[in-house]
Design an enzyme around this catalytic site. Structure first.
Site, short mmCIF file in Angstrom:
data_model
loop_
_atom_site.label_atom_id
_atom_site.label_comp_id
_atom_site.label_asym_id
_atom_site.label_seq_id
_atom_site.Cartn_x
_atom_site.Cartn_y
_atom_site.Cartn_z
N HIS A 185 -4.22 9.65 -10.24
CA HIS A 185 -3.02 10.47 -10.06
C HIS A 185 -3.31 11.96 -9.84
CE1 HIS A 185 0.36 7.65 -11.80
NE2 HIS A 185 -0.36 7.07 -10.84
N GLU B 285 7.53 3.35 -6.60
CA GLU B 285 7.00 2.70 -7.81
C GLU B 285 6.59 3.74 -8.83
OE1 GLU B 285 3.67 1.08 -10.38
OE2 GLU B 285 3.77 2.81 -9.06
N GLU B 286 6.00 4.84 -8.34
CA GLU B 286 5.43 5.83 -9.25
C GLU B 286 6.49 6.48 -10.14
OE1 GLU B 286 2.50 5.98 -9.87
OE2 GLU B 286 1.24 5.63 -8.12
N ASP C 232 -1.42 -3.70 -7.17
CA ASP C 232 -1.08 -2.28 -7.15
C ASP C 232 -2.25 -1.55 -6.50
OD1 ASP C 232 -0.74 0.49 -7.96
OD2 ASP C 232 0.80 -0.20 -9.34
N ASP D 177 -4.78 4.42 -5.79
CA ASP D 177 -3.44 4.07 -6.27
C ASP D 177 -2.39 4.69 -5.37
OD1 ASP D 177 -1.20 3.39 -7.71
OD2 ASP D 177 -1.63 4.70 -9.41
N HIS E 152 2.97 -1.43 -3.80
CA HIS E 152 3.76 -0.24 -3.46
C HIS E 152 2.97 0.70 -2.57
CE1 HIS E 152 2.24 3.07 -6.20
NE2 HIS E 152 1.79 2.05 -6.91
#
Length: 705
Positions: free
Chosen positions: A506, A393-394, A422, A356, A346
């Protein structure tokens, strides 16, 4: 005699000429793919730098620009490329506030809820494009209540609090990230009667924070103001289109229907920093928490409450119909174009996304470029290779799920396997998870790729370490885009990465500088990730016989059933049907393996082989379709989207992978109710799994009963 000699000579000459002009074997191209002549760490670094120049959350202009860049690279690599767009329901923060009232004489505190820019931050000019810290799909509302500390917010943590006679009803819980999915933290809080939830990043888990500590940009650890944002939706795909694609003009659930479905939280929540979490922790009195609930050596003593500290938590979010874009690139197969080997990663990120997910995106672009270099040297895949760059995706695996739901029937009949990356690179150390028939393929590929951190050994050597065999995880959790492929339609899957976690996850500090300084300074781990990913794909796309081993699957199921025996011991549950069906699967796996060997022997006899080519196709179809047999059209009880009866997320932890999830859910319910009916349901689920395993055996055998 002379004519015979001439004929023989001409035959030999023709054969020699053919050999000189025939293309190299596929194995030549596979070796070339992993060679240093084709890999390019500088190019990967450039891709990552380009993709992470701005925060690019799903639905944003910056993420559309990132999609355009991926499409440009795919197109320049000669891939047949297009964008598959969907209109989906996403949420964004409108306002939020958090204040703490402490016992006098301490004054009340209003928290800034802001991640701080550091001196010399090269991304300071775009920092205001980072969304305010929030939870995707969080419930809007204002709640005021005393604080209760609930450790990681697991079901067992609430059991401990109950034993301590701590009443959670009407409180705002303070939980730390770490053991379960954040959406389950909020859901468990609601089930316990809480009015709201705060989730903080404990420095015990993410480092940094104490007076003498070093954190980013000086070290890899999360700064004290760092916040892990993320979604609290525990479904899969657009919540307004459960089970069908979000195509233009489609049927949609209302916001009220979405809430009633039970996958979005029903109480407000906010993510907060380690610094703010500790401030709130100091306001909590009551009994001292257990030792394993405590923070690091510099943290205050953690108590459970409730209160006397009282928080006022307010959050307002908005639902927006946003356009998301999956970028798809295709290399058509020459011999079996209707068989698909799919690779996916993604693109969307909560902030800059250097780890990420864009370490994975950069690796995907490297795979595309290397495959293009192989094509220029004459390689053509036997089967079609599809490269997918997913969006949203998140928020809940939305882009991949909508695409799978839209293409369900075609994928169910044509997809050989799905290979996911990922975040390609967190730190050193290769990790892989897969459905068991792919285990041996992963091991063999790892033996052909150099370890990026030790040039004297292969990835297999470092992966194995001191044990006899590397550890390969399973993919029942809902942690990434493989979910729709394995859990919804039953396609074999694998997932790979270097490292499994990193401290600035994140947060706004997940940027190119963090990767360049701490994650992968030379970008050789990215190179190795692309090598593993592409090599596994090449072998699935090019090998005449699909490299699947169902004996590994039977062994895994046998082991899991023995573990299950301990859980149901003394409860009157018979696992004989399950053991028997697994035994049948092992026999079918051995039989198809022998069939494959016989066909490979026959290949040496040209006349026979020509007649037997259709048998190869038919045998491969059985290997491909056996995984589908583990699915059940009715799905799991109460969770019908999840069709796979071997692998699915745990009911109380979306990240947790469970063997036999339907049996596991039934056992959990029976343990609570302890009635004859509830244990009968457990037995029914055992029978259901047994039937699925038997169906897989029948597919492998390839004969009607």
């Amino acid at each position: 005699m002379f004519k015979t000699a001439i004929t023989c000579f001409l035959a030999i000459a023709t054969s020699f000429s053919f050999l000189l002009s025939s293309p190299p074997p596929k194995s030549f191209y596979h070796s070339l793919y992993t060679s240093t002549s084709l890999s390019d760490n500088v190019s990967i670094s450039h891709h990552l730098h380009t993709l992470t120049r701005r925060p690019h959350v799903a639905g944003s202009e910056a993420n559309a620009e990132a999609a355009a860049y991926v499409l440009y690279v795919f197109t320049s690599c000669n891939l047949e490329s297009h964008i598959a767009s969907y209109g989906v329901s996403l949420t964004y923060p409108v306002s939020r506030s958090l204040s703490l009232t402490r016992p006098p004489p301490q004054p009340p505190i209003t928290f800034a809820l802001r991640q701080e820019i550091y001196e010399g931050d090269p991304y300071a000019d775009v920092a205001d494009e980072v969304l305010p810290t929030f939870h995707g799909y969080a419930k809007s509302g204002t709640v005021i209540g005393p604080v209760v500390y609930v450790n990681y917010g697991r079901v067992e943590d609430y059991v401990t609090l109950k034993e301590m006679v701590v009443n959670v009803t009407g409180t705002v819980v303070l939980a730390r990230y770490g053991q379960i999915f954040r959406g389950d933290i909020v859901h468990n809080a609601f089930e316990a009667g809480a009015a709201g939830a705060l989730i903080f990043t404990d420095r015990k888990d993410s480092g940094g924070g104490s007076d003498d500590a070093r954190w980013f940009p000086d070290d890899k650890w999360m700064p004290p103001s760092g916040v892990q944002v993320g979604s609290v939706y525990d479904g899969t795909g657009d919540p307004t289109t459960p089970g069908w694609p979000s195509s233009e003009g489609c049927e949609r659930l209302s916001k009220e229907e979405v809430e009633k479905a039970g996958n979005v939280p029903l109480i407000p929540s906010l993510p907060i920093s380690a610094k703010d979490g500790e401030t709130i922790m100091r306001s909590i009195g009551g009994e001292v928490a257990n030792e394993d609930w405590q923070g690091d050596k510099d943290a205050p003593i953690y108590r459970v409450g409730p209160g006397p500290g009282v928080v006022n938590l307010s959050y307002t979010g908005e639902y927006v119909m946003a356009t998301i874009q999956n970028v798809i690139g295709i290399i058509p197969g020459t011999e079996e174009p209707d068989r698909l080997v799919i690779l996916g990663n993604h693109r969307d990120a909560w902030t800059f996304g250097a780890v990420d997910p864009n370490s994975g995106t950069a690796a995907l672009l490297e795979v595309a470029q290397r495959l293009n270099k192989l094509q220029k040297r004459g390689w053509k895949p036997r089967r079609t290779i599809v490269l997918c760059n997913w969006d949203a995706e998140e928020y809940g695996l939305i882009g991949s799920t909508e695409w799978v739901e839209e293409n369900r029937e075609m994928l169910a009949s044509r997809a050989v396997a799905y290979l996911n990356i990922d975040s390609a690179v967190h730190e050193a150390g290769f990790h892989a998870s897969a459905t068991p028939q792919l285990d041996e393929l992963l091991k063999q590929a790892a033996k052909q790729v150099q370890d990026p951190d030790n040039s004297s050994q292969t990835i297999y050597d470092s992966w194995t370490g001191s044990s006899n065999s590397p550890v390969i995880g399973r993919l029942g959790g809902g942690g990434s885009d493989y979910a729709a492929f394995i859990q919804h339609i039953g396609v074999p899957v694998a997932d790979m990465s270097f490292g499994t976690g990193y401290p600035v996850y994140h947060s706004m500090y997940d940027d190119f500088i963090w990767m360049e300084k701490f994650g992968d300074p030379t970008f050789q781990r990215h190179v190795a990730a692309a090598s593993m990913w592409g090599l596994v794909a090449l072998q699935l796309a090019d090998e005449e016989f699909l490299p699947f081993n169902y004996l590994s699957y039977a062994f895994e199921l046998q082991k899991s059933t023995k573990d299950l025996e301990n859980e149901v011991s003394g409860k009157g549950i018979s696992l004989i049907p399950l053991f028997k069906s697994i035994e049948e699967l092992a026999k079918a796996a051995a039989k198809i393996d022998n069939e494959k060997k016989e066909l490979q022997k026959a290949k040496g006899w040209a006349s026979t082989w020509k007649k037997d080519q259709y048998k190869v196709r038919e045998l491969n179809d059985r290997l491909m379709m056996a995984e589908r047999a583990f699915t059940d059209r009715d799905g799991l009880s109460g969770r019908p989207w999840y069709k796979h009866l071997i692998y699915a997320p745990s009911k109380h932890n979306d990240y947790g992978s469970k063997y036999f999830p339907a049996i596991d859910d039934a056992i959990e319910e029976a343990m609570k109710l302890n009635t004859a009916k509830s244990w009968h349901t457990v037995q029914h689920e055992v029978w259901r799994v047994s039937r699925a395993v038997r169906h897989a055996s029948l597919v492998l055998n390839g004969k009607l009963t």
